[in-house]
Design an enzyme around this catalytic site. Structure first.
Site, mmCIF file in Angstrom:
data_model
loop_
_atom_site.group_PDB
_atom_site.id
_atom_site.type_symbol
_atom_site.label_atom_id
_atom_site.label_comp_id
_atom_site.label_asym_id
_atom_site.label_seq_id
_atom_site.Cartn_x
_atom_site.Cartn_y
_atom_site.Cartn_z
ATOM 1 N N HIS A 95 0.819 -1.138 0.069
ATOM 2 C CA HIS A 95 0.069 -0.109 -0.018
ATOM 3 C C HIS A 95 0.792 1.127 0.049
ATOM 4 C CE1 HIS A 95 1.048 -0.336 4.130
ATOM 5 N NE2 HIS A 95 0.774 0.830 4.494
ATOM 6 N N ASP A 140 0.351 5.055 1.857
ATOM 7 C CA ASP A 140 -0.377 5.763 2.836
ATOM 8 C C ASP A 140 -1.018 7.056 2.166
ATOM 9 O OD1 ASP A 140 0.738 4.126 4.889
ATOM 10 O OD2 ASP A 140 2.161 5.382 5.348
ATOM 11 N N HIS A 149 4.924 0.267 0.609
ATOM 12 C CA HIS A 149 5.351 -0.435 1.451
ATOM 13 C C HIS A 149 4.521 -1.379 2.025
ATOM 14 C CE1 HIS A 149 3.650 2.993 3.500
ATOM 15 N NE2 HIS A 149 3.580 2.416 4.598
ATOM 16 N N ARG A 188 5.359 6.788 14.228
ATOM 17 C CA ARG A 188 5.441 7.279 12.736
ATOM 18 C C ARG A 188 4.833 8.523 12.849
ATOM 19 N NH1 ARG A 188 1.076 4.954 8.310
ATOM 20 N NH2 ARG A 188 0.152 6.944 9.222
#
Length: 279
Positions: free
Chosen positions: A94, A96, A255, A270
């Site tokens: 995917h 983000d 990723h 993150r």
């Protein structure tokens, strides 16, 4: 400071302390980030404040609406899996925030607690995915736009990943926000705002169709593009160690966080950065 190009995608940057990056070093890091799509650092000793300060040198911070936040630092999203949990976050290819009208620029992920074995992350280059398409497919997708949606991953309707696995609940939530988030369209081929290079901009998690076509009519071409982009010649497998930091560009990479460390803890911090409209 030394920058080493990695096979498939990315570069590893050594000889720099992210707590005190000079302007000259920052310019070189920025150029490597734009060119390679993902950059990796080792042996860093970043506090949460250091993490935030480094991120803010790049762009305003995007506070994720679906991830659990750090209890003391809301700018930091928790990407966590406890030893008794089965499912992980990000366990499939995917990119983000493609479901946002203004997609996020990228994310800076800092390793905090790592399993003894496993827990690597694959990254794949969407520069290379586009460059290695045959000419007929490049012509076919030129000018097309794809539809991106958060609902099938984060929403409340149907069997979404976070309703049918234990990754939901306290780690991932806020389905109400996904339910009211309008689907968006982005070009299937973008010109990257930093590098000027073309990149394929679709992904299996959030791309649900091609603008102007039904879902059934969209899927053969999307499936072809997904399969092509998944070619491991486009990819690099990053093995995390204490002090590791990865900074990826959502516009030019995918990723996939591997879920191969059952019975062990993995805690990552993150920070996601605001981006710009894509053309």
């Amino acid at each position: 400071m030394h920058i080493e190009t990695l096979p498939g995608v990315g570069a590893e940057i050594t000889g720099v302390d992210l707590r005190k990056v000079t302007d000259r070093e920052f310019d070189a890091i920025r150029a490597a980030y734009a060119d390679h799509g993902v950059i990796f650092f080792r042996d860093q000793d970043l506090s949460e404040e250091d993490h935030i300060a480094f991120a803010e040198r790049w762009a305003p911070i995007n506070v994720n609406r679906f991830f659990a936040a750090h209890p003391k630092y809301p700018q930091i999203a928790m990407v966590a899996k406890e030893a008794d949990q089965k499912d992980n976050i990000g366990g499939g290819w995917h990119t983000d925030h493609s479901y946002d009208e203004i997609p996020a620029m990228g994310s800076i992920l800092v390793a905090r607690v790592l399993p003894e074995t496993g827990g690597d992350t694959f990254f794949a280059s969407m520069y290379r995915a586009y460059e290695t398409l045959d000419d007929a497919t490049k012509a076919e997708i030129e000018g097309l736009k794809a539809v991106h949606s958060a609902k099938q991953i984060f929403g409340s309707q149907g069997q979404t990943y976070y309703t049918k696995t234990d990754a939901g609940g306290e780690r991932i939530g806020n389905a109400a926000a996904a339910d009211v988030l309008d689907d968006v369209v982005h070009p299937m081929v973008i010109t990257h705002p930093l590098s000027g290079k073309k990149a394929l901009y679709v992904n299996p998690a959030f791309t649900v169709g091609i603008a102007g076509r039904t879902k059934d009519a969209s899927m053969p071409l999307l499936a072809k593009l997904f399969a092509h982009a998944m070619n491991m010649e486009n990819a690099y497998r990053f093995s995390w160690k204490p002090g590791s930091v990865a900074f990826w560009d959502n516009r030019s990479t995918w990723h996939w966080a591997l879920n191969d460390y059952h019975g062990q803890r993995r805690i990552m911090h993150r920070i996601t950065l605001e981006g710009c409209a894509l053309n």
